[in-house]
Write a protein that holds these residues in place. Structure first.
Motif, PDB file in Angstrom:
ATOM      1  N   LYS A  20       0.588  -1.382   0.045  1.00 22.57           N
ATOM      2  CA  LYS A  20      -0.039  -0.033  -0.067  1.00 22.57           C
ATOM      3  C   LYS A  20       0.746   1.447   0.029  1.00 22.57           C
ATOM      4  CE  LYS A  20      -3.927  -2.188   2.338  1.00 22.57           C
ATOM      5  NZ  LYS A  20      -4.659  -2.484   1.157  1.00 22.57           N
ATOM      6  N   ILE A  21       2.149   1.423   0.516  1.00 22.62           N
ATOM      7  CA  ILE A  21       3.072   2.234   0.402  1.00 22.62           C
ATOM      8  C   ILE A  21       4.282   1.976   0.053  1.00 22.62           C
ATOM      9  CG2 ILE A  21       3.659   2.003   2.818  1.00 22.62           C
ATOM     10  CD1 ILE A  21       3.417   5.193   3.272  1.00 22.62           C
ATOM     11  N   ILE A  22       5.035   3.090  -0.462  1.00 23.78           N
ATOM     12  CA  ILE A  22       6.476   2.737  -1.002  1.00 23.78           C
ATOM     13  C   ILE A  22       7.345   3.724  -0.527  1.00 23.78           C
ATOM     14  CG2 ILE A  22       7.929   2.961  -2.955  1.00 23.78           C
ATOM     15  CD1 ILE A  22       5.499   1.957  -4.654  1.00 23.78           C
ATOM     16  N   LEU A  23       8.417   3.532   0.122  1.00 24.45           N
ATOM     17  CA  LEU A  23       9.368   4.580   0.710  1.00 24.45           C
ATOM     18  C   LEU A  23      10.481   4.565  -0.102  1.00 24.45           C
ATOM     19  CD1 LEU A  23       9.251   3.573   4.360  1.00 24.45           C
ATOM     20  CD2 LEU A  23       8.187   5.384   3.473  1.00 24.45           C
ATOM     21  N   SER A  24      10.828   5.677  -0.548  1.00 23.26           N
ATOM     22  CA  SER A  24      11.889   5.772  -1.680  1.00 23.26           C
ATOM     23  C   SER A  24      12.966   6.771  -1.131  1.00 23.26           C
ATOM     24  CB  SER A  24      11.192   6.507  -2.946  1.00 23.26           C
ATOM     25  OG  SER A  24      12.409   6.864  -3.619  1.00 23.26           O
ATOM     26  N   ASN A  25      14.295   6.225  -0.974  1.00 17.32           N
ATOM     27  CA  ASN A  25      15.401   6.815  -0.479  1.00 17.32           C
ATOM     28  C   ASN A  25      16.408   7.014  -1.498  1.00 17.32           C
ATOM     29  OD1 ASN A  25      17.551   7.784   1.082  1.00 17.32           O
ATOM     30  ND2 ASN A  25      17.671   5.854   2.463  1.00 17.32           N
ATOM     31  N   LEU A  33      24.448   9.629   9.152  1.00 15.62           N
ATOM     32  CA  LEU A  33      24.397  10.019  10.474  1.00 15.62           C
ATOM     33  C   LEU A  33      24.648  11.453  10.930  1.00 15.62           C
ATOM     34  CD1 LEU A  33      24.285   8.719  13.761  1.00 15.62           C
ATOM     35  CD2 LEU A  33      26.736   8.876  13.580  1.00 15.62           C
ATOM     36  N   ASP A  34      23.799  12.074  11.846  1.00 18.22           N
ATOM     37  CA  ASP A  34      24.148  13.325  12.119  1.00 18.22           C
ATOM     38  C   ASP A  34      23.558  13.961  10.872  1.00 18.22           C
ATOM     39  OD1 ASP A  34      24.800  12.951  14.444  1.00 18.22           O
ATOM     40  OD2 ASP A  34      26.984  13.157  13.954  1.00 18.22           O
ATOM     41  N   PHE A  35      22.839  13.837  10.044  1.00 18.84           N
ATOM     42  CA  PHE A  35      22.164  14.489   8.760  1.00 18.84           C
ATOM     43  C   PHE A  35      20.727  14.380   8.654  1.00 18.84           C
ATOM     44  CE2 PHE A  35      26.617  14.283   7.517  1.00 18.84           C
ATOM     45  CZ  PHE A  35      26.846  15.814   7.071  1.00 18.84           C
ATOM     46  N   GLU A  36      19.987  15.142   8.158  1.00 19.15           N
ATOM     47  CA  GLU A  36      18.574  14.966   8.018  1.00 19.15           C
ATOM     48  C   GLU A  36      18.467  14.232   6.718  1.00 19.15           C
ATOM     49  OE1 GLU A  36      15.807  15.781   9.667  1.00 19.15           O
ATOM     50  OE2 GLU A  36      16.911  16.585  11.495  1.00 19.15           O
ATOM     51  N   ASN A  37      17.872  12.910   6.459  1.00 21.30           N
ATOM     52  CA  ASN A  37      17.781  12.297   5.389  1.00 21.30           C
ATOM     53  C   ASN A  37      16.401  12.453   4.941  1.00 21.30           C
ATOM     54  OD1 ASN A  37      20.515  10.651   5.145  1.00 21.30           O
ATOM     55  ND2 ASN A  37      19.990  10.488   7.494  1.00 21.30           N
ATOM     56  N   PRO A  38      16.263  12.954   3.671  1.00 22.31           N
ATOM     57  CA  PRO A  38      14.894  12.895   2.988  1.00 22.31           C
ATOM     58  C   PRO A  38      14.534  11.593   2.200  1.00 22.31           C
ATOM     59  CG  PRO A  38      16.352  13.829   1.383  1.00 22.31           C
ATOM     60  CD  PRO A  38      17.148  13.349   2.422  1.00 22.31           C
ATOM     61  N   ILE A  39      13.236  11.104   2.885  1.00 23.15           N
ATOM     62  CA  ILE A  39      12.667   9.964   2.324  1.00 23.15           C
ATOM     63  C   ILE A  39      11.227  10.181   1.814  1.00 23.15           C
ATOM     64  CG2 ILE A  39      11.463   7.617   2.839  1.00 23.15           C
ATOM     65  CD1 ILE A  39      13.955   7.389   4.744  1.00 23.15           C
ATOM     66  N   ASP A  40      10.972   9.812   0.570  1.00 29.80           N
ATOM     67  CA  ASP A  40       9.683  10.273   0.026  1.00 29.80           C
ATOM     68  C   ASP A  40       8.904   8.907  -0.006  1.00 29.80           C
ATOM     69  OD1 ASP A  40      10.425  12.648  -1.203  1.00 29.80           O
ATOM     70  OD2 ASP A  40      11.112  11.699  -2.963  1.00 29.80           O
ATOM     71  N   PHE A  41       7.537   9.139   0.287  1.00 30.34           N
ATOM     72  CA  PHE A  41       6.520   8.005   0.430  1.00 30.34           C
ATOM     73  C   PHE A  41       5.589   8.201  -0.440  1.00 30.34           C
ATOM     74  CE2 PHE A  41       5.630  10.952   3.968  1.00 30.34           C
ATOM     75  CZ  PHE A  41       4.190  10.993   4.057  1.00 30.34           C
ATOM     76  N   LEU A  42       5.242   7.126  -1.126  1.00 28.19           N
ATOM     77  CA  LEU A  42       4.276   7.156  -2.176  1.00 28.19           C
ATOM     78  C   LEU A  42       3.072   6.141  -1.700  1.00 28.19           C
ATOM     79  CD1 LEU A  42       6.735   7.057  -5.154  1.00 28.19           C
ATOM     80  CD2 LEU A  42       5.491   8.991  -4.137  1.00 28.19           C
ATOM     81  N   THR A  43       1.866   6.785  -2.210  1.00 33.35           N
ATOM     82  CA  THR A  43       0.703   5.470  -1.958  1.00 33.35           C
ATOM     83  C   THR A  43      -0.474   5.954  -3.035  1.00 33.35           C
ATOM     84  OG1 THR A  43      -0.980   4.964  -0.255  1.00 33.35           O
ATOM     85  CG2 THR A  43       0.085   6.959   0.121  1.00 33.35           C
ATOM     86  N   ASP A  47      -4.393   8.982   1.934  1.00 29.91           N
ATOM     87  CA  ASP A  47      -3.837  10.387   2.026  1.00 29.91           C
ATOM     88  C   ASP A  47      -2.663  10.633   2.911  1.00 29.91           C
ATOM     89  OD1 ASP A  47      -3.774  13.018   1.986  1.00 29.91           O
ATOM     90  OD2 ASP A  47      -5.453  13.507   3.297  1.00 29.91           O
ATOM     91  N   CYS A  48      -1.691  11.149   2.576  1.00 30.69           N
ATOM     92  CA  CYS A  48      -0.388  11.376   2.987  1.00 30.69           C
ATOM     93  C   CYS A  48      -0.490  11.822   4.396  1.00 30.69           C
ATOM     94  CB  CYS A  48       0.540  12.178   2.384  1.00 30.69           C
ATOM     95  SG  CYS A  48       1.138  11.647   0.741  1.00 30.69           S
ATOM     96  N   ARG A  49      -1.728  12.515   4.945  1.00 33.07           N
ATOM     97  CA  ARG A  49      -1.825  13.029   6.063  1.00 33.07           C
ATOM     98  C   ARG A  49      -2.217  11.951   7.269  1.00 33.07           C
ATOM     99  NH1 ARG A  49      -4.327  17.974   3.131  1.00 33.07           N
ATOM    100  NH2 ARG A  49      -5.622  16.086   2.723  1.00 33.07           N
ATOM    101  N   GLU A  50      -2.921  10.720   6.689  1.00 35.56           N
ATOM    102  CA  GLU A  50      -3.338   9.864   7.344  1.00 35.56           C
ATOM    103  C   GLU A  50      -2.598   8.661   7.896  1.00 35.56           C
ATOM    104  OE1 GLU A  50      -6.878   8.239   5.484  1.00 35.56           O
ATOM    105  OE2 GLU A  50      -7.597  10.424   5.196  1.00 35.56           O
TER     106      GLU A  50
END
Length: 97
Positions: A20-25, A33-43, A47-50
């Motif tokens: 139902k969802i895909i996490l893309s890195n 380590l010690d960095f903000e790593n962005p990950i997109d999630f697709l569905t 709804d993304c807010r749920e």
């Protein structure tokens, strides 16, 4: 008749157990380590807010437009669990470097 039954069984199996969802890195399942790593999630269906996220060994921040920011706490494996209506729908493991 047997072939039709198998076809129906195959279709129902794909519908019930489809991802139902895909996490893309962009870093191939590694986090820095010690960095903000962005990950997109697709569905498609949700709804993304749920969607609710939980992580072991990391701090998570949900950003607008279906993006997640992950900051690992220690140099270890980070596991991200994804929940929808208190039901686990995905689990991804990332290596911290």
């Amino acid at each position: 008749m047997k072939n039709i039954f198998l076809l129906i069984l195959f279709i129902l199996n794909n519908i019930c157990f489809a991802q139902k969802i895909i996490l893309s890195n962009p870093n191939n399942n590694t986090l820095l380590l010690d960095f903000e790593n962005p990950i997109d999630f697709l569905t498609n269906d949700i709804d993304c807010r749920e969607i609710r996220f939980e992580a072991q060994n990391a701090d998570l921040h949900v950003i607008d437009n279906c993006k997640l920011s992950v900051r690992p706490k220690i140099k270890d494996i980070v596991t991200i669990n994804v929940f929808f209506k208190d039901k686990l729908i995905a689990k991804n493991v990332y290596l911290v470097t």
